[in-house]
Design an enzyme around this catalytic site. Structure first.
Site, PDB file in Angstrom:
ATOM      1  N   TYR A   1       0.865  -1.188   0.000  1.00  0.00           N
ATOM      2  CA  TYR A   1       0.000   0.000   0.000  1.00  0.00           C
ATOM      3  C   TYR A   1       0.896   1.231   0.000  1.00  0.00           C
ATOM      4  CZ  TYR A   1      -3.340   3.496   1.696  1.00  0.00           C
ATOM      5  OH  TYR A   1      -4.125   4.618   1.841  1.00  0.00           O
TER       6      TYR A   1
ATOM      7  N   ASP B   1       9.505   3.216  -0.450  1.00  0.00           N
ATOM      8  CA  ASP B   1       8.434   3.853   0.319  1.00  0.00           C
ATOM      9  C   ASP B   1       8.667   3.574   1.807  1.00  0.00           C
ATOM     10  OD1 ASP B   1       6.187   4.812   1.482  1.00  0.00           O
ATOM     11  OD2 ASP B   1       4.761   3.698   0.232  1.00  0.00           O
TER      12      ASP B   1
ATOM     13  N   LYS C   1       4.325   9.569   8.469  1.00  0.00           N
ATOM     14  CA  LYS C   1       4.118   8.990   9.805  1.00  0.00           C
ATOM     15  C   LYS C   1       5.132   9.490  10.856  1.00  0.00           C
ATOM     16  CE  LYS C   1       1.640   5.055   8.000  1.00  0.00           C
ATOM     17  NZ  LYS C   1       0.291   4.827   8.435  1.00  0.00           N
TER      18      LYS C   1
HETATM   19  C1  LIG Z   1       3.794   2.277   3.040  1.00  0.00           C
HETATM   20  C2  LIG Z   1       2.823   3.414   3.020  1.00  0.00           C
HETATM   21  N1  LIG Z   1       2.939   4.372   2.068  1.00  0.00           N
HETATM   22  C3  LIG Z   1       2.116   5.416   2.017  1.00  0.00           C
HETATM   23  C4  LIG Z   1       1.077   5.563   2.915  1.00  0.00           C
HETATM   24  C5  LIG Z   1       0.161   6.736   2.840  1.00  0.00           C
HETATM   25  O1  LIG Z   1       0.423   7.622   3.895  1.00  0.00           O
HETATM   26  P1  LIG Z   1      -0.727   8.604   4.422  1.00  0.00           P
HETATM   27  O2  LIG Z   1      -1.724   7.768   5.147  1.00  0.00           O
HETATM   28  O3  LIG Z   1       0.010   9.560   5.318  1.00  0.00           O
HETATM   29  O4  LIG Z   1      -1.306   9.276   3.234  1.00  0.00           O
HETATM   30  C6  LIG Z   1       0.910   4.592   3.907  1.00  0.00           C
HETATM   31  C7  LIG Z   1      -0.184   4.714   4.888  1.00  0.00           C
HETATM   32  O5  LIG Z   1      -0.460   3.862   5.688  1.00  0.00           O
HETATM   33  C8  LIG Z   1       1.789   3.495   3.957  1.00  0.00           C
HETATM   34  O6  LIG Z   1       1.639   2.518   4.869  1.00  0.00           O
END
Ligand SMILES: Cc1ncc(COP(=O)(O)O)c(C=O)c1O
Length: 446
Positions: free
Chosen positions: A151, A254, A282
């Site tokens: 994700y 990511d 985060k």
């Molecule tokens: C690996 C990863 N990338 C991107 C995101 C997206 O971040 P946000 O919720 O701050 O938009 C998340 C969210 O859980 C994530 O787990």
């Protein structure tokens, strides 16, 4: 041993949830917080301090969800409260150049090895969206590769096979069935997406041989954090780095979940990998909304103003108050024992849980290490990828287990796709409370 408090009175949470549903879709602002996950409705959390939270009925919990990992220093850390209070009194945001964003960026660069320059966004989703746009502009290619079960936020092209599905729907690993995670996305969006199984070098080599020359980027989480906590196989990330370089494809790492969590420089430091672009969120904001894209000037400078620029605007980019908190957060994380403590407390929790499952003769594994881990109720020795998760993780049993913990003073989401988080605020006493609650929960688990 820490006392276990029964937390069964939910009257006020239930009343508030009734009221919330009059004004908010499903009574919440994200489906992962509502009835889809919490049987009988969510707990309304009203206050947090350190590693503990209190709900609307006054029940106290040790929090191991920590805002899905955002709260690297727990709730209301005194230094961050002081910095935010001072900043808001001076003016929270000007949407103009500020020293606060420079100070945050300097600290960021000193911690993250691949960050020659950084651009702040407001969320992780914005960061991954921008990373893909940069990669496409830089390479002149449109297609990109994503992995099953990863994700990367809720931007259209990433929403392919990011949810779990019954194994019979997944198709063969070398040519996975393509399942959109959302209505409202034009199917043609996914024409640009090559989908691959993760943690499988042979499959990746085959797919790169076929598609490598047409890809702008491969995007990956270094540790799969949205199917629980799935570690890369030995050498997998390194081989992925070699393959992307061989085909002139940019590696987007990511680190929205893993950044500032496993090491000062995130998993790229921990696993010694060199992504071209990396994304953060985060833990970077310690509870404030922020994301970031980092990488070399040769790529990020494409956002410089010109007729051919990569566009990235945003009223709230580099939000002054948030930048002040980011700088203070990174200073706290740069203190000598911050990471060794995170790892020690997390490893103790993992060992304690494993011992409970062993003693209670419950078929469950605890996967991960240090500041992040997940429990899987499974007969397997390990969950290696999305397909293992879909086929072998008993997510309903996990949900029952977490609901029993919620009644025993442990706060965690019942969704097996997420993961347990250790913050710098967690103590050995919190771990003892978790282990004792888990022991009681196992006794009642059906
Ligand atoms: C690996 C990863 N990338 C991107 C995101 C997206 O971040 P946000 O919720 O701050 O938009 C998340 C969210 O859980 C994530 O787990």
């Amino acid at each position: 041993m820490a006392p276990i408090t029964a937390t069964r009175d939910r009257t006020r949470s239930q009343q508030r949830f009734e009221r919330a549903q009059q004004s908010l879709v499903e009574g919440v602002n994200s489906p992962s917080r509502g009835n889809a996950v919490y049987c009988g409705g969510p707990l309304f959390l009203e206050r947090g301090s350190g590693s503990h939270v209190w709900d609307a009925d006054g029940n106290e919990y040790v929090d191991f969800m920590m805002s899905f990992g955002a709260l690297i220093h727990g709730h209301a850390h005194p230094k961050l409260v002081a910095v935010a209070t001072e900043a808001i009194a001076e003016g929270s945001h000007f949407a103009a150049a500020t020293s606060a964003e420079v100070e945050a960026a300097e600290r960021f660069r000193s911690m993250v090895p691949s960050a020659e320059v950084v651009r702040f966004t407001n969320t992780g989703s914005e960061a991954t969206m921008l990373a893909l746009r940069l990669a496409r502009a830089h390479t002149g290619r449109t297609r990109f590769l994503k992995f099953e079960g990863h994700y990367h936020g809720w931007y259209d092209p990433f929403l392919l096979n990011a949810h779990g599905h019954p194994p019979e729907q997944l198709g063969p690993p070398e040519n996975p069935a393509r399942i959109s995670d959302s209505e409202g996305i034009p199917p043609a969006t996914f024409d640009d997406v090559v989908l691959a199984p993760w943690n499988n070098i042979a499959a990746l080599e085959r797919i790169m041989q076929k598609h490598g020359h047409e890809l702008a980027a491969v995007i990956t989480e270094p540790i799969m954090a949205n199917m629980g906590c799935i570690l890369p196989r030995e050498g997998y990330l390194q081989r992925l780095g070699e393959l992307t370089r061989d085909y002139g494809v940019l590696l987007i790492l990511d680190e929205v979940v893993t950044g500032f969590r496993y090491a000062p420089g995130g998993c790229q430091e921990y696993y010694e990998i060199q992504p071209e672009i990396s994304t953060f969120g985060k833990a970077l904001g310690a509870g404030f909304t922020v994301g970031a894209v980092a990488g070399p000037r040769s790529i990020l400078d494409r956002m410089r103003w010109s007729d051919h620029m990569v566009l990235h605007y945003g009223t709230f980019n580099g939000h002054r108050l948030t930048m002040k908190v980011v700088a203070a957060n990174l200073d706290l994380l740069s203190l000598n024992d911050a990471y060794s403590n995170l790892h020690a407390v997390g490893d103790e929790a993992i060992a304690g849980l494993r011992e409970v499952f062993r003693r209670r003769n419950i078929k469950a594994i605890v996967q991960g290490f240090g500041p992040m881990f997940q429990i899987y109720f499974t007969e397997r020795d390990a969950i290696h990828d999305y397909r293992d998760y879909c086929a072998y993780a008993d997510t309903a049993r996990y949900s029952r287990f977490v609901h029993l913990l919620l009644e025993r003073g442990i706060y965690m989401t019942p969704s097996n796709g997420l993961h347990w988080i250790i913050s710098t605020a967690h103590t050995k006493a919190d771990v003892a409370a978790l282990v004792e609650a888990a022991d009681h929960a196992c006794a009642d688990l059906t």
